[in-house]
Design a protein around this motif. Structure first.
Motif, PDB file in Angstrom:
ATOM      1  N   ALA A 186      44.887  40.707  35.831  1.00 11.46           N
ATOM      2  CA  ALA A 186      44.247  41.601  36.806  1.00 11.46           C
ATOM      3  C   ALA A 186      43.007  42.262  36.210  1.00 11.46           C
ATOM      4  O   ALA A 186      41.974  42.395  36.871  1.00 11.46           O
ATOM      5  N   SER A 187      43.106  42.662  34.942  1.00  8.05           N
ATOM      6  CA  SER A 187      41.958  43.309  34.303  1.00  8.05           C
ATOM      7  C   SER A 187      40.833  42.307  34.076  1.00  8.05           C
ATOM      8  O   SER A 187      39.653  42.643  34.175  1.00  8.05           O
ATOM      9  N   VAL A 188      41.206  41.042  33.774  1.00  7.80           N
ATOM     10  CA  VAL A 188      40.206  39.989  33.598  1.00  7.80           C
ATOM     11  C   VAL A 188      39.459  39.776  34.915  1.00  7.80           C
ATOM     12  O   VAL A 188      38.231  39.698  34.951  1.00  7.80           O
ATOM     13  N   TYR A 189      40.228  39.703  36.019  1.00 11.25           N
ATOM     14  CA  TYR A 189      39.621  39.499  37.334  1.00 11.25           C
ATOM     15  C   TYR A 189      38.746  40.691  37.723  1.00 11.25           C
ATOM     16  O   TYR A 189      37.609  40.524  38.167  1.00 11.25           O
ATOM     17  N   LEU A 215      33.001  37.692  39.953  1.00  6.71           N
ATOM     18  CA  LEU A 215      33.591  37.431  41.263  1.00  6.71           C
ATOM     19  C   LEU A 215      34.089  38.715  41.916  1.00  6.71           C
ATOM     20  O   LEU A 215      33.830  38.975  43.095  1.00  6.71           O
ATOM     21  N   ALA A 216      34.803  39.540  41.142  1.00  7.51           N
ATOM     22  CA  ALA A 216      35.329  40.802  41.681  1.00  7.51           C
ATOM     23  C   ALA A 216      34.192  41.753  42.047  1.00  7.51           C
ATOM     24  O   ALA A 216      34.267  42.476  43.045  1.00  7.51           O
ATOM     25  N   ALA A 217      33.141  41.743  41.227  1.00 15.47           N
ATOM     26  CA  ALA A 217      31.991  42.609  41.509  1.00 15.47           C
ATOM     27  C   ALA A 217      31.317  42.205  42.817  1.00 15.47           C
ATOM     28  O   ALA A 217      30.854  43.061  43.589  1.00 15.47           O
ATOM     29  N   GLU A 218      31.273  40.885  43.072  1.00 13.09           N
ATOM     30  CA  GLU A 218      30.684  40.406  44.331  1.00 13.09           C
ATOM     31  C   GLU A 218      31.574  40.761  45.517  1.00 13.09           C
ATOM     32  O   GLU A 218      31.081  41.091  46.600  1.00 13.09           O
ATOM     33  N   ARG A 251      39.531  47.853  41.650  1.00 11.95           N
ATOM     34  CA  ARG A 251      39.620  46.423  41.973  1.00 11.95           C
ATOM     35  C   ARG A 251      40.974  45.871  41.537  1.00 11.95           C
ATOM     36  O   ARG A 251      41.561  45.024  42.212  1.00 11.95           O
ATOM     37  N   SER A 252      41.464  46.334  40.389  1.00 16.04           N
ATOM     38  CA  SER A 252      42.780  45.900  39.902  1.00 16.04           C
ATOM     39  C   SER A 252      43.875  46.286  40.887  1.00 16.04           C
ATOM     40  O   SER A 252      44.791  45.501  41.151  1.00 16.04           O
ATOM     41  N   LYS A 292      41.989  33.312  41.942  1.00 14.12           N
ATOM     42  CA  LYS A 292      40.750  33.940  41.479  1.00 14.12           C
ATOM     43  C   LYS A 292      40.755  34.173  39.971  1.00 14.12           C
ATOM     44  O   LYS A 292      39.744  34.579  39.397  1.00 14.12           O
ATOM     45  N   ILE A 293      41.896  33.931  39.351  1.00 14.07           N
ATOM     46  CA  ILE A 293      42.083  34.281  37.945  1.00 14.07           C
ATOM     47  C   ILE A 293      42.241  33.018  37.107  1.00 14.07           C
ATOM     48  O   ILE A 293      42.849  32.038  37.546  1.00 14.07           O
TER      49      ILE A 293
END
Length: 721
Positions: free
Chosen positions: A409-412, A417-420, A430-431, A448-449
């Protein structure tokens, strides 16, 4: 050149024609999911896993043939090619055997044998190897004395060096010794320093190469790499020398025999033993890695295919201390409704405020399920959540919660991608969104991960990364395509996993959807930039459009089979509007009544395809995950101090490994069911019985509060396995 279809059909025990068809389809650029789903007639209904195995063997065999050509060319250029060598190479069925044959002709760096040959001692080595009884080695050696070879012993020593290298390069001898290593050698490890570590059980350890479990090999490798262990392969030297002597020494060889014996001993100790030890260690590691990768892939498959909790408003809690617990509420489609940060741990003295905030969010958005990340401060957050739910009293539809793995979750959340996706939220929020969505639809969120980051493997950082990535990516691709995706709601990362779609085309599909509105037919995606005819062929069947004007666009029926589907409906007396309704439930019996042979002839489609079409017409867009047992939700919490031996509890399997499985039983620490405690019947591997996400009944065997360890058993607990 190898007949690949014949070789693979024999290895995988499949029909040769089906193997040939599969090879042709792969070579034509078709994806594995497409072949598995829409080319069943050609492949005999091979599933995606078998097709991937076939593809891997095909690549290996082609690389083997390529290497054989390189070796033939090299030996031929040296003027050393013979019919015997050519036949041996043609017969060689592994890369190791090819390299054994090539070894004598492989350009070598400066060796003792090369130096001796340069001094003109090769004829002396040849004379000694003949082992003629009347030959006097010393007298023969006198003939080779020069300014460079100043003594008889120098001459004999150089000749022995040449003989030793010849023995070392002998493919037959190496094969015999390799068999001996496989049957009789042991892997031994001992401590490298006086220091306690997780590798203590390997401080004085040995086990047969033929029997040692893969996870032990990987543990020893890691312990050696980290400096806690010294390890090596041990073999009875006399047994190895006996094999070499049998192949090289003539009992009637007189004094020359003694020289050959000395050379043979030198060959084994100096050249062969270390080489074969490295080879066996490498084989053990490769085999263990392959097993671990396979297990990781299977665990990932089970994790991704866990049943979604559909149609419910979810709250995600990402626990933390200093930065607080991040909260996100998402609607039934995963859209973010609200966010907050609370401090539920007592040291901040804001617990009551946190309760008020969470209760208000639950009431405002009618939250039905709560997902709690299982990382730092998760124990305290779970206690807090259970207390909040208890404080709600006996309200109707009171939410329940579930601990969710927050691996990755922290990686994502820190990814581009998460920022977009969530430019308005910080990394921590986001997590929380990701954690909430994992409970709603694990597959859609976890794609997504990076698959390596989802926490269901063992020793994944020690694996060959290219091979690991290929396997895990294949698993994700198979899972996504076996379920299918909603063309109008799927994210770009999810679409990227659809057969035939690249990352850029997936983004173009989302962009087209946002610009022009929802797609109303599959055919419309042909207009998407970069999506050509081949890509459409590969992806179309895996894309669904719920509520489409053409009911077939809701199903997994491929557009190429629409005419066959319509003809099937016509022949059986149904209409397109009957798809998915009560009216069509008699379709299978009508097919049986008419007869499959006639339907195949009339529709022009094969029986496997018609059977798939029939299933889709009955349940368009069926999600096989809906038929699995639902995840276990909780409303209260246990502490490790509450546990007692013989206590029976329900738990969820979180990870399956070589020596057992870890099970979430509602306390912060997962319990371990050792492989010996899974069943009274013999099982080859824990994964034969247990799967990630499976809900099972367990019994407490032992609790070690200090070490935070819980030992469990599933024996005599009434589980149906």
């Amino acid at each position: 050149m190898t007949n690949y279809a014949k070789a693979i059909s024999k290895e995988l025990k499949i029909n040769e024609q089906y193997a040939a068809n599969a090879i042709q389809l792969i070579d034509e650029g078709n994806t594995i999911p497409f072949i598995a789903r829409y080319r069943k007639e050609a492949t005999g209904s091979m599933d995606d896993q078998l097709l991937r195995e076939l593809g891997e063997r095909l690549e290996y065999l082609r690389n083997l043939d390529k290497r054989k050509v390189e070796v033939v060319n090299s030996i031929t250029e040296q003027g050393a090619m013979t019919d015997e060598i050519a036949k041996a190479l043609d017969k060689a069925d592994t890369l190791a055997k090819v390299e054994d044959i090539y070894r004598p002709y492989k350009p070598k760096k400066k060796t003792r044998a090369n130096i001796a040959k340069a001094k003109g001692l090769e004829p002396l080595a040849t004379i000694l190897m003949l082992q003629v009884a009347k030959t006097n080695p010393e007298k023969e050696a006198e003939k080779y004395l020069t300014e460079e070879v100043t003594s008889i012993e120098d001459a004999l020593s150089g000749a022995r060096d040449i003989i030793a290298e010849s023995i070392s390069d002998n493919a037959d001898i190496r094969n015999l010794l390799r068999d001996l290593y496989h049957s009789s050698a042991v892997l031994r490890s001992e401590k490298a320093k006086d220091e306690d570590s997780v590798y203590a059980q390997y401080y004085d350890f040995s086990e047969s190469v033929s029997k040692i479990a893969g996870h032990r090999v990987l543990a020893i490798n890691r312990g050696e790499k980290e400096g806690f262990l010294k390890a090596g392969i041990e073999l009875n030297e006399e047994d190895a020398l006996d094999i070499i002597f049998n192949e090289t020494v003539k009992e009637s060889g007189g004094k020359s025999k003694d020289q050959v014996k000395l050379a043979a001993e030198d060959a084994y100790k100096r050249l062969i033993a270390s080489s074969l030890e490295n080879e066996i260690r490498s084989e053990l590691t490769d085999k263990a890695s392959e097993g671990a990768i396979s297990l990781f892939g299977e665990n990932l498959r089970q994790l991704l295919m866990q049943p979604p909790i559909k149609g419910k408003v979810a709250m995600g809690l990402d626990p933390g201390y200093r930065m607080g617990c991040k909260v996100a509420v998402v609607d039934a489609t995963g859209k973010v409704l609200d966010t907050a940060v609370v401090f539920p741990t007592p040291e901040f003295k804001k617990v009551e405020l946190a309760k008020t905030t969470i209760k208000a969010l639950i009431k405002k958005h009618k939250v039905q399920i709560i997902a709690i990340g299982n990382g730092t401060a998760s124990k305290e957050t779970e206690i807090f959540a259970a207390d909040v739910l208890h404080g709600l009293g006996a309200v109707k539809d009171k939410p329940q919660y579930m601990m969710v793995s927050e691996a990755g979750a922290s990686v994502y959340s820190a990814s581009k991608l998460a920022a977009e996706e969530f430019p308005q939220f910080d990394v921590n929020l986001r997590s929380a969104v990701s954690i909430a969505r994992r409970l709603q639809d694990p597959l859609a969120e976890l794609v997504k991960i990076d698959p390596k980051a989802v926490g269901v493997g063992q020793y994944q950082h020690d694996m060959p990364q290219k091979r690991l990535n290929e396997t895990l990516d294949g698993v994700v691709e198979d899972c996504v395509n076996s379920i299918g995706v909603d063309l109008n709601t799927a994210s770009a990362p999810l679409l990227t996993r659809v057969a035939g779609l690249s990352a850029s085309v997936a983004k173009n599909i989302v962009a087209a959807r946002e610009e022009n509105g929802e797609f109303t037919s599959r055919a419309q995606i042909k207009k998407v930039k970069g999506l050509g005819p081949k890509a459409f062929e590969q992806c179309a069947g895996f894309l669904r459009i719920p509520g489409a004007k053409n009911k077939l666009d809701e199903t997994a029926v491929h557009p190429e089979s629409y005419d066959a589907a319509k003809k099937l409906l016509e022949l059986t007396g149904f209409k397109l509007t009957d798809i998915g309704t009560e009216a069509i439930t008699s379709l299978p019996s009508m097919c049986k009544l008419i007869g499959w042979d006639k339907l195949v002839k009339e529709t022009g489609a094969g029986r496997p395809t018609l059977e798939d079409i029939t299933n889709e017409l009955l349940k368009p867009g069926r999600d096989m995950r809906d038929e699995l047992p639902q995840p276990m939700l909780r409303s209260d919490i246990l502490s490790i101090e509450d546990l007692k031996p013989d206590m029976e509890l329900m738990g969820t399997v979180r990870n399956v490994i070589d020596f057992g499985a870890f099970v979430d039983i509602g306390v912060h620490q997962d319990g371990l069911v050792h492989v010996s405690q899974i069943s009274d019947k013999y099982i080859k591997h824990p994964s034969d019985v247990l799967k990630v996400g499976q809900v099972i009944k367990v019994k407490i065997i032992d609790i070690d509060v200090k070490k935070n360890r819980i030992a469990l058993t599933t024996k005599n607990c009434g589980n149906q396995f």
